[in-house]
Scaffold this motif. Structure first.
Motif, PDB file in Angstrom:
ATOM      1  N   GLU A 264       0.821  -1.214   0.000  1.00  0.00           N
ATOM      2  CA  GLU A 264       0.000   0.000   0.000  1.00  0.00           C
ATOM      3  C   GLU A 264       0.854   1.263   0.000  1.00  0.00           C
ATOM      4  OE1 GLU A 264      -4.058  -1.568   2.236  1.00  0.00           O
ATOM      5  OE2 GLU A 264      -2.459  -0.647   3.424  1.00  0.00           O
ATOM      6  N   GLU A 265       2.025   1.207   0.621  1.00  0.00           N
ATOM      7  CA  GLU A 265       2.888   2.386   0.679  1.00  0.00           C
ATOM      8  C   GLU A 265       3.718   2.579  -0.586  1.00  0.00           C
ATOM      9  OE1 GLU A 265       5.262   1.991   4.171  1.00  0.00           O
ATOM     10  OE2 GLU A 265       3.668   2.682   5.537  1.00  0.00           O
ATOM     11  N   ASN A 266       4.054   1.484  -1.256  1.00  0.00           N
ATOM     12  CA  ASN A 266       4.999   1.569  -2.368  1.00  0.00           C
ATOM     13  C   ASN A 266       4.394   1.336  -3.750  1.00  0.00           C
ATOM     14  OD1 ASN A 266       7.373   1.905  -0.644  1.00  0.00           O
ATOM     15  ND2 ASN A 266       7.036  -0.224  -0.048  1.00  0.00           N
ATOM     16  N   ARG A 267       3.152   0.887  -3.816  1.00  0.00           N
ATOM     17  CA  ARG A 267       2.534   0.596  -5.113  1.00  0.00           C
ATOM     18  C   ARG A 267       1.294   1.452  -5.327  1.00  0.00           C
ATOM     19  NH1 ARG A 267       4.345  -4.285  -7.265  1.00  0.00           N
ATOM     20  NH2 ARG A 267       3.311  -3.549  -9.165  1.00  0.00           N
ATOM     21  N   ASP A 268       1.051   1.814  -6.556  1.00  0.00           N
ATOM     22  CA  ASP A 268      -0.166   2.526  -6.934  1.00  0.00           C
ATOM     23  C   ASP A 268      -1.241   1.490  -7.235  1.00  0.00           C
ATOM     24  OD1 ASP A 268      -2.157   4.115  -7.883  1.00  0.00           O
ATOM     25  OD2 ASP A 268      -1.073   4.833  -9.659  1.00  0.00           O
TER      26      ASP A 268
END
Length: 259
Positions: A172-176
């Motif tokens: 959730e923090e690193n992927r769109d």
């Protein structure tokens, strides 16, 4: 060598998957369009080219109807026995198995409830859980639900077992999520799952190795004690034998009295 083709059989529970397979078969024969759209019989004054087209469509329609018949058992066949066109037969089957709009809406509500209630079990693999989720999603789509991939992805991330919490946070923090496909999410989670299983397996192997080494040391100590006891008994037996011989010599050397 000719191979016999096995047509899928319609049952009371498999209409959705059955219709997809039979549509593909009819499409491969160039006959699905005639099933979905039907054809119009020309009037008496129609031009020869229209009559010829009708004859061609009629033949294609009968071919499609025969394929549909081969996909039905005797009981279901009775429902379409009087249908003269493939379009008519298909409509009868669709209405009797899939139901009218009201029934479809009720079924869709049930599927929505099942979708929202989905959660991964502790012992369930990522692969098995994705299969379970996508099975319900596909049924929802076939019953008229418009569901985007991002909604499915968000549901999966929310419903994974707690052992994947750190992975979910990282994704959730690193992927769109808007540009992440379901297949990509599946692949990423399976990689993390394999690493987790590997780390879980390594300590177990170490424990088994320690137990095996301890067992070998215990066995070696037992064998050493056995050999030591054997040597002790052997020496004791030899010393007892020598003492007996010495006593015997002393007795022989004593002077014998007169009778």
């Amino acid at each position: 060598m000719s191979l016999s083709f096995q047509y899928p059989r319609l049952t009371k529970d498999n209409y959705d998957s059955w219709s997809i397979r039979v549509k593909a078969i009819l499409g491969s024969q160039g006959a699905w369009e005639i099933v979905s759209d039907g054809f119009v019989e020309p009037d008496e004054d129609a031009a020869l080219i229209l009559i010829q087209k009708f004859e061609k469509d009629k033949k294609k329609d009968q071919h499609a109807l025969s394929i549909i018949h081969q996909c039905l058992d005797d009981a279901v066949f009775e429902k379409v026995a009087n249908a003269s066109t493939s379009k008519e037969a298909w409509g009868i089957l669709e209405n009797s198995h899939k139901g009218v709009d009201k029934v479809k809406k009720v079924r869709l509500q049930i599927l929505r409830g099942e979708f929202e209630a989905l959660h991964q079990e502790a012992s369930e693999s990522i692969s098995d859980y994705f299969t379970r989720v996508l099975s319900i999603v596909n049924q929802m789509k076939r019953n008229g639900e418009s569901i985007e991939d991002v909604r499915v992805i968000e549901k999966i991330l929310r419903s994974l077992h707690q052992k994947f919490d750190h992975v979910v946070v990282a994704i959730e923090e690193n992927r769109d999520l808007e540009n992440l496909s379901i297949d990509e999410l599946n692949g990423s989670l399976r990689v993390h799952e394999e690493r987790m299983n590997k780390h879980k397996k390594e300590p177990l192997e170490q424990v088994l190795l320690v137990k095996h080494s301890s067992a070998e040391r215990g066995s070696a100590i037992s064998r050493g004690r056995g050999r030591g006891q054997g040597r002790g008994y052997s020496h004791g037996g030899s010393r007892g034998h020598d003492r007996n011989q010495e006593v015997k010599r002393v007795d022989d050397e004593k002077p014998r009295g007169n009778p």
